[in-house]
Write a protein that holds these residues in place. Structure first.
Motif, PDB file in Angstrom:
ATOM      1  N   ARG A   1       0.815  -1.210   0.000  1.00  0.00           N
ATOM      2  CA  ARG A   1       0.000   0.000   0.000  1.00  0.00           C
ATOM      3  C   ARG A   1       0.846   1.255   0.000  1.00  0.00           C
TER       4      ARG A   1
ATOM      5  N   LEU B   1       1.668   7.467  -6.054  1.00  0.00           N
ATOM      6  CA  LEU B   1       0.426   8.115  -6.506  1.00  0.00           C
ATOM      7  C   LEU B   1       0.634   9.588  -6.829  1.00  0.00           C
ATOM      8  N   ARG B   2       1.397  10.284  -5.993  1.00  0.00           N
ATOM      9  CA  ARG B   2       1.614  11.713  -6.203  1.00  0.00           C
ATOM     10  C   ARG B   2       2.929  11.998  -6.930  1.00  0.00           C
TER      11      ARG B   2
ATOM     12  N   TYR C   1      -5.586   1.082  -6.730  1.00  0.00           N
ATOM     13  CA  TYR C   1      -4.471   1.833  -7.316  1.00  0.00           C
ATOM     14  C   TYR C   1      -4.213   3.152  -6.599  1.00  0.00           C
ATOM     15  N   LEU C   2      -5.173   3.615  -5.793  1.00  0.00           N
ATOM     16  CA  LEU C   2      -4.955   4.853  -5.033  1.00  0.00           C
ATOM     17  C   LEU C   2      -4.159   4.571  -3.760  1.00  0.00           C
ATOM     18  N   GLY C   3      -4.176   3.324  -3.330  1.00  0.00           N
ATOM     19  CA  GLY C   3      -3.510   2.970  -2.081  1.00  0.00           C
ATOM     20  C   GLY C   3      -4.481   2.841  -0.924  1.00  0.00           C
TER      21      GLY C   3
END
Lengths: 210, 205
Positions: A85, A92-93, A121-123
């Motif tokens: 995660r 992600l960023r 996929y966002l965590g």
């Protein structure tokens, strides 16, 4: 477009992924393996962007192996989920986020407990009894809501998975004829018979090595 | 739909007489699809300090982990427990550091000061603008419903039982008018000598 299903039972976990590799509207192959054995006990089903999936899954696998080499013991299953995660969330960023979704599961024979994590996929990481990613999730979660019981045996569990996949193949417009199934149990990770459009109506006997 | 509403969720904090309460729903979803019914967004930071994180699920974990990291370093350096007020500044600072690519969470702190046992409560927006409150704080996708209910139900100097009843009714009723929160709830009542944690059943449809 792809489907990965995970179900957790009292003493084992099942992970199933479809086996199609598609590019745009074309199916390139029907024997793609989207499951990854992270450790002897942990298996991860991954879907997402074509290049990201193997790259990310192998990055996780090799880092977990490195941890074992350095420390002499494996990372625990919740720790593997946290690490996965965190890696997704960190990217992600960034300029190159990974487009990957996981069902990560495993059985710990020492504490006699199974774990299953839903990570997108966002965590976002959630501990779930059963879950699925992709369009298949829309058809399968309701089936599991109805038929899931945590104390099922191997055969009942495999048949529940078949019920889910039958629904995907019946209702989903996307063609997913084959599903790879893996089980994590006290004896490690093992592959179960592939569920195909041809054998799904037949009674497949599950043999798990004790 | 805003990214803040992607996973859904509702939280309230409430002040009573020498006690505070924080409540969360349990749903985790991806837009309209419900994925989990056991996803609480409330964390214990210290024995009497709790934080709730309404917003995007990934940032709930990310911000929580970053806060715990800074809070632990602070406590090692200072050799004492962090006060809720300092914690609020710390969270606000972390969020404002990411002013131009923010974390999509609006954290709330509900606590009794670890030394004075004075109730403290605040919430903030996603870039860390702190709003200190003496009655209640709300957050999440049903925050407008929650404001209405808290406004109607809250009264000063509630004892623990009445506070529990009020916070539960507010959360449950607000969630019933919001499609992407609910599916069970958890309430924490924080008193100086004990923490009471209760699970609440709600409508499951």
């Amino acid at each position: 477009m792809e489907t990965v299903i995970g179900i957790k039972f009292n003493d084992f976990v099942l992970i199933a992924t479809d086996m199609t590799a598609a590019h745009s509207i074309m199916v390139m192959k029907d024997d793609e393996d989207k499951t990854y054995n992270i450790t002897n006990q942990v298996v991860m089903g991954v879907t997402g962007e074509a290049g990201d999936v193997p790259r990310f899954a192998e990055y996780i696998t090799q880092n977990v192996k490195l941890y074992r080499m350095r420390n002499g013991y494996d990372l625990s299953i919740p720790a593997i989920a946290t690490f996965t995660r965190k890696t997704v969330a960190e990217h992600l960023r960034s300029q190159s986020p990974y487009q990957v979704n996981f069902m990560l599961g495993g059985y710990n024979p020492i504490e006699k407990k199974s774990h299953l994590y839903f990570i997108d996929y966002l965590g976002a990481q959630v501990d779930v009894p059963y879950g699925a990613h992709g369009y298949g999730g829309m058809m399968t979660i309701t089936v599991m809501d109805r038929y899931y019981k945590p104390d099922a045996n191997y055969q009942e569990a495999y048949d529940l998975l078949k019920k889910c996949i039958l629904e995907v193949q019946k209702r989903c417009i996307i063609n997913m004829p084959k599903f790879k199934v893996k089980i994590s149990y006290a004896g490690g990770v093992q592959e179960l018979p592939i569920i195909t459009k041809d054998n799904i109506e037949q009674n497949v006997i599950v043999n798990v090595k004790e | 739909m805003s990214i803040m509403d992607y996973n859904g969720g509702a939280l309230i904090g409430m002040k009573g007489k020498d006690c505070v309460a924080i409540a969360t729903d349990k749903r985790f979803g991806i837009q309209a699809q419900t994925v989990s019914l056991d996803f609480t967004k409330v964390f214990q930071i210290n024995p009497h300090t709790y934080m709730g994180f309404p917003g995007l699920a990934t940032d709930i974990f990310t911000v929580y982990e970053k806060i715990m990291f800074r809070k632990r370093l602070y406590e090692l350096k200072e050799n004492r427990k962090i006060s809720p007020k300092a914690l609020a500044s710390m969270v606000s600072n972390l969020l404002y550091e990411n002013r131009f690519s923010p974390f999509f969470v609006e954290p709330m702190i509900v606590a009794l000061d670890e030394v004075t046992l004075e109730p403290y409560m605040c919430d903030m927006d996603l870039i860390g603008c702190v709003n200190k409150s003496d009655n209640f704080v709300v957050g999440g996708t049903s925050s407008s419903q929650l404001y209405g209910l808290c406004e109607a139900l809250w009264e000063p100097d509630m004892e623990e039982d009445q506070l529990f009843e009020t916070i539960s009714q507010a959360l449950v009723s607000a969630c019933n008018r919001d499609a992407i929160s609910g599916w069970g709830a958890k309430v924490y009542i924080i008193k100086k000598d004990k923490i009471i944690v209760r699970d609440i059943k709600t409508r499951m449809d």
